[in-house]
Scaffold this motif. Structure first.
Motif, PDB file in Angstrom:
ATOM      1  N   GLY A  21       0.822  -1.207   0.000  1.00 22.32           N
ATOM      2  CA  GLY A  21       0.000   0.000   0.000  1.00 22.32           C
ATOM      3  C   GLY A  21       0.852   1.250   0.000  1.00 22.32           C
ATOM      4  O   GLY A  21       0.670   2.136   0.806  1.00 22.32           O
ATOM      5  N   THR A  22       1.796   1.335  -0.905  1.00 24.68           N
ATOM      6  CA  THR A  22       2.752   2.433  -0.914  1.00 24.68           C
ATOM      7  C   THR A  22       2.133   3.781  -1.224  1.00 24.68           C
ATOM      8  O   THR A  22       2.735   4.804  -0.967  1.00 24.68           O
ATOM      9  N   GLY A  23       0.937   3.786  -1.792  1.00 29.31           N
ATOM     10  CA  GLY A  23       0.297   5.051  -2.123  1.00 29.31           C
ATOM     11  C   GLY A  23       0.745   5.619  -3.452  1.00 29.31           C
ATOM     12  O   GLY A  23       0.348   6.701  -3.831  1.00 29.31           O
ATOM     13  N   GLY A  35      -1.480  11.915  -1.843  1.00 26.85           N
ATOM     14  CA  GLY A  35      -0.181  12.144  -1.232  1.00 26.85           C
ATOM     15  C   GLY A  35      -0.198  13.167  -0.119  1.00 26.85           C
ATOM     16  O   GLY A  35       0.835  13.530   0.410  1.00 26.85           O
ATOM     17  N   HIS A  36      -1.387  13.662   0.266  1.00 24.63           N
ATOM     18  CA  HIS A  36      -1.457  14.689   1.303  1.00 24.63           C
ATOM     19  C   HIS A  36      -1.628  14.112   2.703  1.00 24.63           C
ATOM     20  O   HIS A  36      -1.371  14.796   3.679  1.00 24.63           O
ATOM     21  N   GLY A  37      -2.105  12.898   2.833  1.00 21.66           N
ATOM     22  CA  GLY A  37      -2.199  12.245   4.133  1.00 21.66           C
ATOM     23  C   GLY A  37      -3.186  12.880   5.087  1.00 21.66           C
ATOM     24  O   GLY A  37      -4.210  13.413   4.682  1.00 21.66           O
ATOM     25  N   GLY A  40      -4.278  17.709   7.002  1.00 22.65           N
ATOM     26  CA  GLY A  40      -5.463  18.566   6.877  1.00 22.65           C
ATOM     27  C   GLY A  40      -6.555  18.205   7.863  1.00 22.65           C
ATOM     28  O   GLY A  40      -7.006  19.061   8.638  1.00 22.65           O
ATOM     29  N   PRO A  41      -7.000  16.938   7.876  1.00 26.72           N
ATOM     30  CA  PRO A  41      -8.014  16.556   8.863  1.00 26.72           C
ATOM     31  C   PRO A  41      -7.524  16.742  10.309  1.00 26.72           C
ATOM     32  O   PRO A  41      -8.285  17.178  11.168  1.00 26.72           O
ATOM     33  N   ALA A  42      -6.255  16.457  10.566  1.00 22.69           N
ATOM     34  CA  ALA A  42      -5.725  16.610  11.926  1.00 22.69           C
ATOM     35  C   ALA A  42      -5.794  18.073  12.361  1.00 22.69           C
ATOM     36  O   ALA A  42      -6.163  18.380  13.505  1.00 22.69           O
ATOM     37  N   GLU A  43      -5.481  18.992  11.454  1.00 22.97           N
ATOM     38  CA  GLU A  43      -5.556  20.414  11.786  1.00 22.97           C
ATOM     39  C   GLU A  43      -6.985  20.839  12.090  1.00 22.97           C
ATOM     40  O   GLU A  43      -7.253  21.569  13.041  1.00 22.97           O
ATOM     41  N   ARG A  44      -7.936  20.355  11.293  1.00 20.53           N
ATOM     42  CA  ARG A  44      -9.338  20.721  11.514  1.00 20.53           C
ATOM     43  C   ARG A  44      -9.857  20.174  12.840  1.00 20.53           C
ATOM     44  O   ARG A  44     -10.582  20.853  13.558  1.00 20.53           O
ATOM     45  N   VAL A  45      -9.489  18.950  13.157  1.00 17.37           N
ATOM     46  CA  VAL A  45      -9.905  18.349  14.434  1.00 17.37           C
ATOM     47  C   VAL A  45      -9.308  19.138  15.597  1.00 17.37           C
ATOM     48  O   VAL A  45      -9.979  19.424  16.584  1.00 17.37           O
TER      49      VAL A  45
END
Length: 74
Positions: A21-23, A35-37, A40-45
């Motif tokens: 699952g190298t992406g 490729g952004h991982g 973004g969601p971590a910042e919003r949370v």
């Protein structure tokens, strides 16, 4: 999903495939990604004063858990 008076918990589990699952979108088991991982969601949370966890959930599975506080209006 679980809801309580003080918070909300959302959980997602995905299969990762038979390969690494190298992406990169190449090879067996690889999934194409942006490729952004998770930044973004971590910042919003974090902005909502919540918690985020991501990692393996057994063989060939990944789990994402988000916990958000709930503010009750008077």
């Amino acid at each position: 999903m679980a809801a309580a008076l003080d918070g909300l918990e959302l959980s997602v589990v995905n299969r990762t495939g038979a390969g690494t699952g190298t992406g990169t979108g190449t090879g067996p088991g690889a999934f194409p990604t942006s490729g952004h991982g998770l930044p973004g969601p971590a910042e919003r949370v974090r902005l909502l004063h919540g918690e985020i966890e991501a990692g393996p959930d057994g063989p060939q599975r990944r789990r994402l858990v988000v916990r958000l506080p709930v503010r009750l209006s008077a």
